[in-house]
Write a protein that holds these residues in place. Structure first.
Motif: not given
Length: 133
Positions: A91-94, A103-105, A109-112
């Motif tokens: 998603s980050m690449i696209l 936001g994705l990071i 990170t929170a989910v991980s």
């Protein structure tokens, strides 16, 4: 619980479950979180649908694993982390927008962090219990 609130939970539960089923076939649309949301909504609105979801052949194990205090299997946790980061990386690449990437990071990170802090279930004990049933 008021009737309107119950129907809203019920509608959100079915919407979440149907969207989760679609997510099985559509890349980057998550299935497991939507099934878990459906289970939570059904627990607030309909014991019948909640029991149905708990006993479902495919979705039941997802919900039971999440609701149990025994934790999750290591293999499942690791697979979730790998697929989550691969999907977010794609998603980050696209998308290639700075704030979307940030936001994705942050979400990843929170989910991980949450997944890595969850207790891990001893899988050999679970298989022994399944064989007794």
């Amino acid at each position: 619980m008021t009737g309107i609130k119950r129907y809203l939970y019920l509608a959100l539960g079915w919407f979440s479950l149907v969207t989760g089923v679609i997510g099985i076939f559509v890349p980057l649309l998550p299935t497991t979180p939507l099934v878990l949301l459906a289970a939570w909504c059904f627990s607030k609105s309909s014991q019948r649908f909640h029991d149905w979801l708990l006993n479902h052949k495919y979705f039941g194990p997802i919900v039971r694993d999440w609701q149990s205090a025994d934790g999750i299997p290591r293999k499942t946790r690791n697979r979730a982390l790998i697929f989550m980061w691969c999907g977010m990386g794609l998603s980050m690449i696209l998308v290639w927008r700075f704030w979307a990437t940030v936001g994705l990071i942050a979400i990843g990170t929170a989910v991980s962090w949450h997944l890595l802090r969850m207790p891990l279930r001893n899988e050999t004990v679970l298989h022994d219990e399944d064989n007794k049933r």
